[in-house]
Write an enzyme that holds these catalytic residues in place. Sequence first.
Site, PDB file in Angstrom:
ATOM      1  CG  ASN A 135     -39.347 -89.830  -1.462  1.00  0.00           C
ATOM      2  OD1 ASN A 135     -39.940 -89.848  -0.489  1.00  0.00           O
ATOM      3  ND2 ASN A 135     -39.482 -88.921  -1.929  1.00  0.00           N
ATOM      4  CE1 TYR A 136     -38.091 -94.320  -3.245  1.00  0.00           C
ATOM      5  CE2 TYR A 136     -38.880 -92.616  -4.546  1.00  0.00           C
ATOM      6  CZ  TYR A 136     -38.581 -93.791  -4.088  1.00  0.00           C
ATOM      7  OH  TYR A 136     -40.939 -93.669  -3.370  1.00  0.00           O
ATOM      8  N   GLY A 137     -32.369 -90.539  -3.488  1.00  0.00           N
ATOM      9  CA  GLY A 137     -31.438 -89.907  -3.854  1.00  0.00           C
ATOM     10  C   GLY A 137     -30.428 -90.119  -3.248  1.00  0.00           C
ATOM     11  CG  ASP A 138     -29.947 -87.143  -0.068  1.00  0.00           C
ATOM     12  OD1 ASP A 138     -29.717 -86.940  -0.525  1.00  0.00           O
ATOM     13  OD2 ASP A 138     -30.881 -86.753   1.065  1.00  0.00           O
ATOM     14  CE1 TYR A 141     -37.234 -84.566  -7.412  1.00  0.00           C
ATOM     15  CE2 TYR A 141     -35.352 -83.404  -9.708  1.00  0.00           C
ATOM     16  CZ  TYR A 141     -35.495 -84.698  -7.151  1.00  0.00           C
ATOM     17  OH  TYR A 141     -34.459 -84.726  -6.902  1.00  0.00           O
ATOM     18  CD  GLN A 154     -28.573 -98.786  -5.765  1.00  0.00           C
ATOM     19  OE1 GLN A 154     -28.075 -99.206  -5.203  1.00  0.00           O
ATOM     20  NE2 GLN A 154     -28.659 -97.915  -5.001  1.00  0.00           N
ATOM     21  NE  ARG A 156     -36.775 -87.726  -7.983  1.00  0.00           N
ATOM     22  CZ  ARG A 156     -37.789 -88.656  -7.473  1.00  0.00           C
ATOM     23  NH1 ARG A 156     -38.518 -88.342  -7.926  1.00  0.00           N
ATOM     24  NH2 ARG A 156     -38.006 -89.407  -5.995  1.00  0.00           N
ATOM     25  N   GLY A 157     -32.673 -85.788  -9.740  1.00  0.00           N
ATOM     26  CA  GLY A 157     -31.436 -86.240  -8.941  1.00  0.00           C
ATOM     27  C   GLY A 157     -29.884 -86.336  -9.272  1.00  0.00           C
ATOM     28  CD  GLU A 158     -25.204 -86.526  -5.970  1.00  0.00           C
ATOM     29  OE1 GLU A 158     -23.701 -87.942  -5.778  1.00  0.00           O
ATOM     30  OE2 GLU A 158     -25.266 -85.738  -5.750  1.00  0.00           O
ATOM     31  CB  SER A 174     -31.780 -91.525 -11.344  1.00  0.00           C
ATOM     32  OG  SER A 174     -32.241 -89.911 -11.495  1.00  0.00           O
TER      33      SER A 174
END
Length: 392
Positions: free
Chosen positions: A19-22, A205, A269, A285-287, A289
């Site tokens: 969704n938003y990480g990549d 998540y 952002q 979460r993720g990378e 953020s």
Amino acid sequence: MVLEKRSAHWDIFCAVVDNYGDIGVTWRLAKQLAAEYQIEVNLWVDDLFSFQHILPDLDPNLSLQRYVGVNIYQWKQPLEAKYRPGHVVIEAFACELPNEVKQSLNEQHQLAPSQVPIWLNLEYLSAESWVDGCHALPSLQSTGLKKHFYFPGFTQKSGGLICESSLIEQRESWQANPQNRFKLFDSLGLKGIETGHQVISLFSYENSVLLSLCQYLQQNSRPTHILVPKGRSLTSLQSLFPAPVEELAAGDRIQQGSLTIHILPMTDQQAYDQLLWSCDFNIVRGEDSFLRAQWAAKPFIWHIYPQDEDYHLVKLAAFLERYTEKLPPMLKVLIDALNTNFNQELTSETIRNWHELQDLTPLLLQHAQNWPNDALNGSDLAERLVHFVKNG
């Protein structure tokens, strides 16, 4: 066969997976390369609808549009726009380059090897020790082309971390004026937040710990506000809401005891950075953020994306080892335990860790403020990337 002369632009290809990480990472990189290094960047994205969540002005139906100096192409199969070879081509996070691009690279290699774009695979961020030894290694393809693997990381031997040159200064200026956070809260429609209240941002998540944490905060003497966008985090809190999660809307506010949960609108952002700067604690979460929470200089929990055989816990431990290296032993143990227990969904242990950390907040905050300088190691990812291309 006519060889088209290579131009000076860079192409970045992003397949949106989470969704938003990549897209969050590649969009930040594209903007920084354009703004700070005056590089003409073409950003090719396969899911403009997800992209629109962090760039609200984006039209997901257009094949080409331009924002802040970056050309945004809709990546379809086959490509709607003709591919022009540039100086650099980056496949973000091991996405597969379009056939037209690979064919162009092969043709360039056969007819004029010196004109072949520098081909990079931008990898996921990791603090594991093996990253230093693998960063920038070439991989010879069956066609004779060479691809380099570019690893972001926390050491001088790695590819560095995405951090705009003025970001730390902007954050310090923002946090120096307490009114900035309240102006932001007002602009987001958040009501009832007062000086002395605890404010937590939540972007995670699904996790069973979240419900127990909220129930704990309901009974706390200090008023607490949790700010959460519609998405996966809310699913874990369904039992606290009077209506299904699907019916909640930005601006809704649910209060139970000392806890108020605010439903956030999606933001761009810059506004998300400001949100992280304005909260007392961030759960991310993720990378993308995860890294922005570090630049926010506030305490945080990292909810890392689950992987097979619990490999994500190995990555988490590697980061925590580096992040807590300079901390007093007691605080180091608590931060390790809080993050690890949260990711393993060990509810009672996580709540106990959270409670114990409250008395150590000043030390935790001081460490969070010192950490960005340690993490950057003198230069950011874009600077190191430009240097690598220049000397490659």
